[in-house]
Each structure stands twice: as C-alpha cells, then as structure tokens.
Design an enzyme around this catalytic site. Structure first.
Site, PDB file in Angstrom:
ATOM      1  N   GLU A  60     -34.140 -23.386  -9.219  1.00  0.00           N
ATOM      2  CA  GLU A  60     -35.049 -23.956 -10.221  1.00  0.00           C
ATOM      3  C   GLU A  60     -35.974 -24.995  -9.602  1.00  0.00           C
ATOM      4  O   GLU A  60     -37.137 -25.128 -10.002  1.00  0.00           O
ATOM      5  CB  GLU A  60     -34.239 -24.569 -11.367  1.00  0.00           C
ATOM      6  CG  GLU A  60     -33.601 -23.564 -12.304  1.00  0.00           C
ATOM      7  CD  GLU A  60     -32.390 -22.871 -11.697  1.00  0.00           C
ATOM      8  OE1 GLU A  60     -31.865 -23.365 -10.674  1.00  0.00           O
ATOM      9  OE2 GLU A  60     -31.964 -21.830 -12.241  1.00  0.00           O
ATOM     10  N   HIS A 129     -24.570 -22.674 -20.897  1.00  0.00           N
ATOM     11  CA  HIS A 129     -25.678 -21.832 -21.346  1.00  0.00           C
ATOM     12  C   HIS A 129     -26.089 -22.183 -22.771  1.00  0.00           C
ATOM     13  O   HIS A 129     -26.606 -21.325 -23.491  1.00  0.00           O
ATOM     14  CB  HIS A 129     -25.293 -20.354 -21.264  1.00  0.00           C
ATOM     15  CG  HIS A 129     -25.054 -19.866 -19.875  1.00  0.00           C
ATOM     16  ND1 HIS A 129     -23.886 -20.088 -19.201  1.00  0.00           N
ATOM     17  CD2 HIS A 129     -25.854 -19.177 -19.016  1.00  0.00           C
ATOM     18  CE1 HIS A 129     -23.955 -19.549 -17.995  1.00  0.00           C
ATOM     19  NE2 HIS A 129     -25.142 -18.996 -17.850  1.00  0.00           N
TER      20      HIS A 129
END
Length: 328
Positions: A60, A129
């Site tokens: 990321e 998540h």
C-alpha cells in the site's frame, strides 16, 4: 433514470473520468483483469489497457507513493486500497506528504489524487477487513474525506474527487456495495460538490446525523419511529472533511435534539467532532444532551456474526436511541 447499485455507480464514474481525461489512471492490487477484490474496476482493464488500469505489488505504501509522484507530474491517479484496514502502511505518505504538499509549497505544488478505500463492517470480514478509519484521516488538514451513501452521490462525488486539485480520501461502505440501490440519471454529467451535507428526510423532533452505511440504516430507523409520531430529520453528512457546519447547526436549531451514528468505536470517533460543534455553537438551541450511538470500544469488528451484530449499530439500535432522545 437507471437503477444501479453503489458499486455500479462507482464503476461508471471511473469509466467516465477515464474516457474524459487521459491523465486519469487507476492503480491498486488486482484492479486490472480481475477487476478488483470487490469488482469495482471490472471491465476497465479491457477497455483502457494496462497503462491506465495498473496492477500494483502488494504494498500500500507504494500505491500511494506512485500516486503522489504521478500527481506531481500532472497525472490524475485513482489509488485503490483493497481494504481500508491496510491503508495504515501508507499513513506517512498520505498525512505527511500528500495532505501537506500544497501548504508547504505555498500553493506551488498540489497532489490531485483520489484514494479509494472500502471500509466498515457487516460482511463477516473480521478484525482485519472491517475497520472504520475515518476519524484518523478527517483529523488531517489538507486532506478531504468523503463517504457516499447512495449511488447518485457515489458517482457524483467520485467524479468531483477526481477533478479536485488536492488529495481526497474516498471511503466506500462495502456492505452497501450491492445492497444499496438507487436511481442515477442517464445521459447527463453528474457532479456532486465535495462539502455540502444533504437533508435526506425532513423532520421536526430529532436531528439524526450519519454517513455511509449508517445513513442507510438511519433512514430505516426514521421510518420506523415515524409510525409512532416521532419525526426525525436525517442529515447525510457525505463529506467529513470539510464538514458542513451550517447544515448541522441549521438542523439542530430546528429540532433541538441530536443523535450522531457511526460504526467506528465511540471514543475519539468522528461523532465526537459533531458533538463538539453542537456544544460550542448551538448549546442554547439544545433541548437534550447530544447523543452518540457507535460501536463499543473493543479492538475491532468480531468475525462471529452474532458478535458482529453486537458490535455494529443497526436500524433497531438507532430507533431505540431515537425513542429515548425524543422522550427526554
């Protein structure tokens, strides 16, 4: 008008912006031929090719770093973070570089980029998540934070974000990707400005402030208590930074009571900012203490579905809070 889901509206927005401006490109994990983990970019790789819909490494930090560098060279990147939970390795790039570039260069440089990130719980994703990250980033001056709650706004806000001269963190309620549906105008340009909130249901008794998935639930809760004679004004904040203070204050000065709902943890959550605004600027207009309904202060959304339901606000919990506040 065409009825579409939230994710279809987002995909259409990206498609139109890719077609409109050759500087726009998408970069992220699996956004290419696979179409993204949630299929938000499905079909765009075949249409625009590997130079404009780019699969990135599983890193990321590099996604955001590439976005900042490209933006500085005049491109308009759309950076996808697969789950908002994994944005934290890029925290420094977002907060210390992208958000501050315009200020530190006295306006000489900007970082026109969008960071898309599915956030929130409700899909059984568990601890890693399902996080809500908005409070961390809405705290950062120089970074706009947008959270759509319906397909029309999702399309119009994302197109506005792509054209914004500075970085925009675009948080998408992933439980609502295919659950939330609505009409979107066909054959016309839809641009929803970043900043203004929207009164999605007028009322006289209580103001209910929400965004994203919680706004979807807020409308259901307001409809439930309306049958009992409680008229709730639902305000969809849409943009958390900059927040629409005049709209918030106008609603509370009309109803005298305020409930703020979000699915992030209660302590230090975004609701605290709205409560502070009301305490500072509308104290004498209040007929009851400002009420917050949020997730409990535990480290994350449990994987177990019964525990996930315990964690997250839902229409029944919101309706119960509305009844208590209306009776105060």
């Amino acid at each position: 008008m065409a009825e579409m889901t939230l994710i279809e509206a987002l995909r259409q927005a990206m498609d139109e912006e890719l077609a409109r401006d050759e500087r726009v490109f998408i970069v992220g994990e699996d956004v290419g031929a696979r179409g993204g983990v949630f299929r938000a970019t499905l079909g765009l790789f075949d249409k625009y090719g590997p130079d404009r819909v780019i699969d990135s490494p599983l890193a990321e930090l590099s996604i955001i770093g590439v976005g900042i560098g490209a933006a500085l060279y005049g491109m308009r990147p759309i950076c996808e973070i697969q789950f908002a939970d994994f944005i934290h390795p890029a925290f420094n790039q977002i907060v210390s570089e992208a958000a501050r570039l315009c200020y530190r260069s006295n306006g000489e440089w900007t970082a026109p980029m969008v960071i898309r990130a599915p956030y929130g719980g409700g899909i059984g994703g568990g601890l890693y998540h399902s996080q809500s990250i908005e409070a961390f980033y809405a705290h950062v001056p120089g970074l706009k934070v947008v959270v759509p709650s319906n397909p029309h706004d999702a399309k119009g806000l994302l197109k506005s974000a792509v054209r914004d001269p500075n970085p925009v963190l675009f948080l998408e309620p992933k439980k609502g990707y295919r659950l939330i549906k609505g009409e979107v105008a066909e054959g016309e340009e839809i641009l929803v400005p970043i900043g203004p909130a929207r009164v999605s249901r007028p009322g006289r008794d209580v103001s209910l402030f929400a965004y994203g998935m919680m706004h979807y639930y807020a409308l259901q809760a307001a409809a439930a208590v309306a049958a009992e004679g409680i008229e709730v004004e639902v305000v969809d904040l849409r943009t958390l930074a900059p927040v629409d203070r005049p709209a918030i204050l106008a609603s509370v000065r009309k109803t005298g009571k305020a409930l703020i709902v979000h699915e992030d943890n209660l302590t230090g959550g975004y609701g605290a900012e709205i409560a502070a605004i009301l305490a500072e600027e509308a104290f004498t207009d209040l007929d009851a203490p400002v009420r917050r309904l949020a997730a409990p202060d535990v480290p994350g959304v449990p994987f177990s579905h019964p525990m996930q339901d315990w964690f997250m606000p839902d229409p029944a919990k919101i309706a119960a809070a509305l009844r208590e506040l209306a009776a105060y």
